[in-house]
Motif scaffolding. Structure first.
Motif, PDB file in Angstrom:
ATOM      1  N   LYS A 224       0.502  -1.338  -0.344  1.00 16.28           N
ATOM      2  CA  LYS A 224       0.063   0.041   0.183  1.00 16.28           C
ATOM      3  C   LYS A 224       1.034   0.996  -0.313  1.00 16.28           C
ATOM      4  N   ASP A 225       1.988   1.021   0.273  1.00 19.48           N
ATOM      5  CA  ASP A 225       3.165   2.014   0.495  1.00 19.48           C
ATOM      6  C   ASP A 225       2.977   2.730  -1.279  1.00 19.48           C
ATOM      7  N   PRO A 226       2.888   4.599  -0.840  1.00 25.44           N
ATOM      8  CA  PRO A 226       3.246   5.110  -2.511  1.00 25.44           C
ATOM      9  C   PRO A 226       4.394   5.370  -2.763  1.00 25.44           C
ATOM     10  N   ASP A 227       5.277   4.996  -1.843  1.00 23.76           N
ATOM     11  CA  ASP A 227       7.095   4.998  -2.640  1.00 23.76           C
ATOM     12  C   ASP A 227       7.260   3.701  -3.534  1.00 23.76           C
ATOM     13  N   VAL A 228       6.263   2.744  -3.103  1.00 22.86           N
ATOM     14  CA  VAL A 228       7.065   1.624  -3.100  1.00 22.86           C
ATOM     15  C   VAL A 228       5.717   1.122  -4.372  1.00 22.86           C
ATOM     16  N   ILE A 229       5.346   1.701  -4.345  1.00 17.70           N
ATOM     17  CA  ILE A 229       4.025   1.540  -5.474  1.00 17.70           C
ATOM     18  C   ILE A 229       4.507   1.688  -7.139  1.00 17.70           C
ATOM     19  N   ALA A 230       5.067   3.568  -6.186  1.00 20.07           N
ATOM     20  CA  ALA A 230       6.180   4.198  -7.937  1.00 20.07           C
ATOM     21  C   ALA A 230       7.265   4.182  -8.225  1.00 20.07           C
ATOM     22  N   ALA A 231       7.670   2.769  -7.365  1.00 16.47           N
ATOM     23  CA  ALA A 231       9.372   2.545  -7.979  1.00 16.47           C
ATOM     24  C   ALA A 231       8.546   1.031  -8.432  1.00 16.47           C
TER      25      ALA A 231
ATOM     26  N   SER B 140       6.445   1.434 -10.219  1.00 10.09           N
ATOM     27  CA  SER B 140       5.758   0.950 -11.977  1.00 10.09           C
ATOM     28  C   SER B 140       6.878   1.688 -12.417  1.00 10.09           C
ATOM     29  N   ARG B 141       7.586   2.349 -12.047  1.00 12.40           N
ATOM     30  CA  ARG B 141       8.660   3.280 -12.350  1.00 12.40           C
ATOM     31  C   ARG B 141      10.063   2.574 -13.032  1.00 12.40           C
ATOM     32  N   THR B 142      10.139   1.106 -12.422  1.00 14.47           N
ATOM     33  CA  THR B 142      10.639  -0.101 -13.139  1.00 14.47           C
ATOM     34  C   THR B 142       9.898  -1.018 -14.272  1.00 14.47           C
ATOM     35  N   VAL B 143       8.939  -1.026 -14.492  1.00 18.98           N
ATOM     36  CA  VAL B 143       8.352  -1.511 -14.718  1.00 18.98           C
ATOM     37  C   VAL B 143       7.784  -0.698 -16.323  1.00 18.98           C
ATOM     38  N   ALA B 144       8.009   0.178 -16.392  1.00 23.97           N
ATOM     39  CA  ALA B 144       7.617   1.445 -17.715  1.00 23.97           C
ATOM     40  C   ALA B 144       9.283   0.981 -17.874  1.00 23.97           C
ATOM     41  N   VAL B 145      10.326   1.267 -17.559  1.00 19.42           N
ATOM     42  CA  VAL B 145      11.229   1.878 -18.110  1.00 19.42           C
ATOM     43  C   VAL B 145      11.876   0.218 -19.176  1.00 19.42           C
ATOM     44  N   GLN B 146      11.460  -0.723 -18.360  1.00 18.88           N
ATOM     45  CA  GLN B 146      11.421  -2.088 -18.847  1.00 18.88           C
ATOM     46  C   GLN B 146      11.002  -2.281 -20.121  1.00 18.88           C
ATOM     47  N   GLU B 147       9.810  -1.981 -19.898  1.00 20.98           N
ATOM     48  CA  GLU B 147       8.723  -1.312 -21.591  1.00 20.98           C
ATOM     49  C   GLU B 147       9.929  -1.210 -22.180  1.00 20.98           C
ATOM     50  N   ARG B 148       9.696   0.341 -22.170  1.00 27.95           N
ATOM     51  CA  ARG B 148      11.262   1.661 -22.843  1.00 27.95           C
ATOM     52  C   ARG B 148      11.991   0.634 -23.163  1.00 27.95           C
ATOM     53  N   LYS B 149      12.714  -0.009 -22.286  1.00 29.99           N
ATOM     54  CA  LYS B 149      13.820  -1.098 -23.452  1.00 29.99           C
ATOM     55  C   LYS B 149      13.824  -1.860 -23.720  1.00 29.99           C
ATOM     56  N   LYS B 150      12.394  -2.540 -23.876  1.00 26.36           N
ATOM     57  CA  LYS B 150      11.875  -4.117 -25.136  1.00 26.36           C
ATOM     58  C   LYS B 150      11.851  -2.945 -26.173  1.00 26.36           C
ATOM     59  N   SER B 151      11.163  -1.676 -25.982  1.00 21.28           N
ATOM     60  CA  SER B 151      10.788  -1.149 -27.038  1.00 21.28           C
ATOM     61  C   SER B 151      11.626  -0.359 -27.870  1.00 21.28           C
ATOM     62  N   ALA B 152      12.809  -0.059 -27.272  1.00 15.66           N
ATOM     63  CA  ALA B 152      14.154   0.656 -28.484  1.00 15.66           C
ATOM     64  C   ALA B 152      14.865  -0.360 -28.360  1.00 15.66           C
ATOM     65  N   PRO B 153      15.433   0.265 -29.255  1.00 15.13           N
ATOM     66  CA  PRO B 153      16.781  -0.820 -29.600  1.00 15.13           C
ATOM     67  C   PRO B 153      17.834  -0.705 -28.659  1.00 15.13           C
ATOM     68  N   PRO B 154      18.179  -2.116 -28.801  1.00 10.90           N
ATOM     69  CA  PRO B 154      19.442  -2.682 -27.585  1.00 10.90           C
ATOM     70  C   PRO B 154      20.711  -1.340 -27.380  1.00 10.90           C
ATOM     71  N   GLU B 155      21.317  -1.029 -26.945  1.00  7.53           N
ATOM     72  CA  GLU B 155      22.333  -0.448 -26.798  1.00  7.53           C
ATOM     73  C   GLU B 155      23.664  -0.429 -26.556  1.00  7.53           C
ATOM     74  N   VAL B 156      24.341  -0.060 -26.147  1.00  8.92           N
ATOM     75  CA  VAL B 156      25.914  -1.009 -26.929  1.00  8.92           C
ATOM     76  C   VAL B 156      26.538  -0.664 -25.151  1.00  8.92           C
ATOM     77  N   ASP B 157      25.701   0.094 -24.370  1.00  9.68           N
ATOM     78  CA  ASP B 157      26.368  -0.177 -22.752  1.00  9.68           C
ATOM     79  C   ASP B 157      26.139  -1.837 -22.125  1.00  9.68           C
ATOM     80  N   PRO B 158      27.328  -1.868 -21.773  1.00 14.21           N
ATOM     81  CA  PRO B 158      27.179  -3.430 -21.137  1.00 14.21           C
ATOM     82  C   PRO B 158      26.626  -3.757 -19.775  1.00 14.21           C
TER      83      PRO B 158
END
Length: 147
Positions: free
Chosen positions: A43-50, A52-70
């Motif tokens: 129920k903690d808003p900070d945990v929920i935000a963290a 959802s932020r991680t899920v959004a970044v993972q979704e963006r990485k899936k749709s974006a071309p792979p980076e060269v950064d190891p």
């Protein structure tokens, strides 16, 4: 409240696929109170935000071309401190407070504050404002040559 290390570990464990109680134990909660702590964290808003932020970044990485950064978790090296702060400010995975602090530090070096003048310039500007109007300084009269 802020996102503490324990809350961050709980969010990471939940995103890794663990159950609520097991994620709370993994985060460092005692086994006896892990279920209650998990209920609080869910129920903690900070945990929920963290999470959802991680899920959004993972979704963006899936749709974006792979980076060269190891290793995407380590910021790229930057010879210029301003460039490093710019990278931290634009890092979507970073904590919002850290991104905000980087933006503030970057703004202090790149954006000039309005009205920063020295004492002499301020006195001169104030004198010019006072000198206008009815009682201001007048132009000296024109002298004419008498023959």
């Amino acid at each position: 409240m802020a996102l503490t290390d324990q809350k961050r570990r709980y969010a990471d464990a939940r995103l890794a696929g663990m159950g609520k109680k097991q994620a709370a134990i993994e985060a460092g909660c005692p086994e006896k109170t892990a279920a209650q702590a998990a209920s609080r964290y869910e129920k903690d808003p900070d945990v929920i935000a963290a999470m959802s932020r991680t899920v959004a970044v993972q979704e963006r990485k899936k749709s974006a071309p792979p980076e060269v950064d190891p290793n995407p978790h380590i910021p790229a090296t930057a010879a210029d401190p301003l460039e490093f702060m710019r990278q931290m400010m634009n890092d979507l995975e970073a904590e919002p407070k850290l991104r905000l602090d980087a933006a503030k530090a970057l703004a202090a070096f790149t954006v000039a504050k309005p009205g920063e003048k020295g004492k002499k310039e301020q006195v001169q500007e104030a004198a010019e404002q006072v000198a206008t109007g009815r009682f201001g300084l007048r132009k000296p009269g024109q002298l004419k040559a008498v023959k």
